[in-house]
Design a protein around this motif. Sequence first.
Motif: not given
Length: 263
Positions: A141-145, A149-153, A192-200, A207-210
């Motif tokens: 996840y990313r917390l912004r302002e 938002q979840a960045l993975t599905r 099969e690996v899902d990949l993503a790129h995010e600007a910071v 947050l990475l979590c189980s």
Amino acid sequence: MATAPASFSTDPAGLPWEFAAQTDTGRLRRNNEDSIAFDPRLGLAVLADGMGGYAGGEVASEMAVALVQATLGRWLAQAGAATGARAVMKALQQGIVQANRAVFSASNVNPALRGMGTTLVSAVFGPHGVVIGHIGDSRCYRLREGRLQALTRDHSFLQAQIDAGLMTPEEALGSPHRNLVTRALGIGAEVEVDLAHEAVQQGDLYLLCSDGLTDMITDEQLESLLRHDIPLADKVALLITVANDNGGKDNVSVILARPTGAQ
């Protein structure tokens, strides 16, 4: 087991990052099948949630985390800070694929480990931004302002049902099939690996979590907890505590990362 926050900067012109992480057995499980690792020097974080019984789950997650950390860590150290996001994505994918083959091979060689597998979510933080790779239902996840938002599905039965319009997210919360994943590392020769790129942006919190966290805390609660203006290590401890107070039905693991100076 908890690890203290650490900071790093891969490039004098880039943003230095702060990490904090913890994994906990939870209230109901006797052993912890989650594994976590991060390398502050390289900006690498890895989290895995093992499956396959008392021994298999622990072995699968430990192998996956150790192999991705070692393989990708070597590559990052050699490639240097100026490496672009596309190259990092390719290296992360290759590292996860190699870990998959090793876990799958180990499960075939040892009958006691047959059928073991693991979810995995990994991120590389640096001047290129954030590169994320994942398999299964461990999340990033990313917390912004102040907005989460979840960045993975999720690669899960429930997510497939939701995507097909057969179930609402609210109905999924009470489903007995919450832990059925449709994709995992180590259960087949290929993955099969899902990949993503995010600007910071300065102020972002990742947050990475189980699923031991997300099964016990809603996204709305997560957003509220992550907004707390407390040290990063205290935020990790707070998330673990709330997950356990809400039932602690599974192992729960958390890695937080943010550019230093963020609130």
